[in-house]
Design an enzyme around this catalytic site. Structure first.
Site, PDB file in Angstrom:
ATOM      1  N   LYS A 112      18.036  89.317  26.338  1.00 37.56           N
ATOM      2  CA  LYS A 112      16.730  89.927  26.584  1.00 37.56           C
ATOM      3  C   LYS A 112      16.810  91.449  26.656  1.00 37.56           C
ATOM      4  O   LYS A 112      15.786  92.120  26.596  1.00 37.56           O
ATOM      5  CB  LYS A 112      16.112  89.346  27.844  1.00 37.56           C
ATOM      6  CG  LYS A 112      15.783  87.864  27.667  1.00 37.56           C
ATOM      7  CD  LYS A 112      14.994  87.318  28.832  1.00 37.56           C
ATOM      8  CE  LYS A 112      14.554  85.890  28.590  1.00 37.56           C
ATOM      9  NZ  LYS A 112      15.656  84.928  28.761  1.00 37.56           N
ATOM     10  N   ASP A 113      18.020  91.994  26.768  1.00 44.19           N
ATOM     11  CA  ASP A 113      18.167  93.447  26.731  1.00 44.19           C
ATOM     12  C   ASP A 113      17.622  94.039  25.429  1.00 44.19           C
ATOM     13  O   ASP A 113      17.071  95.130  25.428  1.00 44.19           O
ATOM     14  CB  ASP A 113      19.649  93.840  26.865  1.00 44.19           C
ATOM     15  CG  ASP A 113      20.150  93.662  28.296  1.00 44.19           C
ATOM     16  OD1 ASP A 113      19.369  93.900  29.229  1.00 44.19           O
ATOM     17  OD2 ASP A 113      21.325  93.288  28.464  1.00 44.19           O
TER      18      ASP A 113
END
Ligand SMILES: *Cc1c(COP(=O)(O)O)cnc(C)c1O
Length: 431
Positions: A107-108
């Protein structure tokens, strides 16, 4: 780039509106009006491009002329500043490691790209934005890290009490500055419902300029298509490629479908889930019946009503048969997941986190009836984010990367709330 709402095709907005508003008022989801195909020569020569160059080319093809190329290049190179390596596990199975970013989860990519885009759009005179984000674990950590100290943007994270790992909780609750957290006595779906209701609440919208950072925001989805190209680039043999995606809200898989639509030669996608198996069951039966989520050891996938499902339906005009051609689904129990972690560790000397292990299981299951394919499963988080599961299961110590280890000594700060919307609302109004 123009986008429409999945609930009303005449509701068309530009990228800036879709990114800053996140959700159309008609409760649909924004979808690109058109997903363009990439130049064939780009795919043929993909080996010669760096990850940032790939991300820039895919971005600019999707976004069109909307952002000047030099600005877009700067957004992309700030957001995509860590690698996504493919590692071979067995002859036919490899893994795409997506955990090399600041919060150690895939999700970064979405969070950093979205923070850059939002900050780009707000520089042009927009008033301060408050981002509400519901998390089943990893979203919050990535969003917190991605938006930390970003000027003009406040972030409020809602997470289900007792259902995220100890270190995940630290990632959500210890940063401070523009990042705050609410600990909700309920499930992830409760958190998600609170956020959705807040967006529709008149009083809250008067006080706050609300936006979202969940996978429903299109700015989260776009960068998640980059690493499918990056993975494809790294494969020596580029035929019979199948991606296997451990899934919860199905943002990751939807981004994969975007990449295929843009011309990436992927044969199929595997939707790998834990016991929250509404999508595999839809694929099997043609009936979509969302359920309450159940808790599992792969808790970032504990989603009973995947929010991106309507985008998948939209991509395929709700045609079950063509969806089934592109996506095959499998679901697994926690016991199977643990055995897979042990198997991969003992036989291949690789440590999977519980989400990646679900991906490995689905890859193996798929290969039983699909000889000759090469499956790349996405390793969506670093195993050290789930120490409480991984270490006892493998009876070994997992090395915790320094950026995570340093959180253990920091003090948690969170507002404890019930899942009732009125409580959340009065908290927001009195802040
Ligand atoms: C969020 C998450 C998932 C699920 O991704 P979706 O895009 O919601 O399907 C899988 N694994 C990990 C570790 C996650 O954080």
């Amino acid at each position: 780039m123009k986008l429409f709402s999945t609930n009303d095709k005449t509701n068309i907005v530009d990228l800036r509106t879709a990114v800053l508003k996140s959700l159309p008022a008609d409760k649909g989801l924004y979808m690109p009006l058109h997903i363009p195909e990439l130049d064939k020569r780009f795919i043929e020569n993909i080996d010669s491009y760096s990850f940032v160059e790939i991300a820039f080319i895919v971005s600019s093809t999707l976004l069109g002329e909307y952002i000047p190329p030099s600005d877009l290049y700067s957004i992309v190179s700030k957001a995509i500043n860590f690698p996504a390596p493919v590692k071979s596990i067995t002859t036919n199975i490899s893994t795409l490691e997506l955990f090399h970013g600041p919060s150690l989860a895939f999700k970064d990519f979405g969070a950093r790209y979205m923070a850059e885009l939002m900050s780009y759009f707000t520089k042009k005179g927009e008033s301060k934005i408050t981002i509400l984000v519901a998390t089943s674990g990893d979203t919050g950590g990535a969003v917190a890290a991605g938006f930390y100290d970003t000027p003009g943007i406040d972030v409020l994270i809602l997470y289900p009490s007792g259902r995220v790992s100890a270190l995940q909780e630290k990632q959500l609750t210890t940063l401070g500055k523009n990042i705050s957290a609410c600990e909700v006595n309920g499930s992830f779906d409760d958190c998600q419902a609170l956020v959705k209701e807040a967006f529709l609440d008149h009083e809250l919208n008067k006080k706050y300029n609300l936006s979202s950072a969940n996978s429903i925001n299109i700015a989260r989805l776009i960068p998640q298509s980059f690493y499918y190209f990056e993975a494809f680039k790294q494969l020596k043999n580029k035929s019979n490629v199948v991606f296997c995606v451990p899934s919860g809200n199905f943002g990751n898989l939807t981004a994969g479908l975007f990449s295929k639509k843009m011309g990436l030669p992927v044969q199929r996608f595997i939707a790998a889930t834990n016991k929250n198996d509404v999508v595999p069951r839809y694929l099997e039966t043609g009936t979509y019946s969302p359920l309450e989520s159940v808790s599992t050891i792969s808790n970032a996938m504990d989603v009973g009503a995947p929010s991106n499902f309507s985008r998948i339906l939209e991509l395929y005009k709700s045609d079950w048969a063509s969806i089934k051609k592109d996506i095959v689904g499998f679901s697994f129990t926690d016991e199977e997941t643990k055995r897979a972690m042990q198997h991969v560790y003992k036989n291949h000397n690789y440590i999977c986190d519980p989400h990646g292990a679900v991906g490995f299981l689905a890859a193996e299951e798929f290969l039983k009836s699909n000889n000759g394919k090469q499956v790349v499963f996405l390793e969506t988080a670093h195993p050290s984010k789930f120490l409480d599961v991984v270490e006892p299961c493998l009876e070994t110590k997992v090395e915790v990367p320094a950026r995570l280890a340093s959180l253990a000594n920091k003090t948690k700060k969170a507002e404890v709330l019930s899942p009732a919307f009125d409580d959340f609302k009065s908290y927001l109004l009195n802040r």
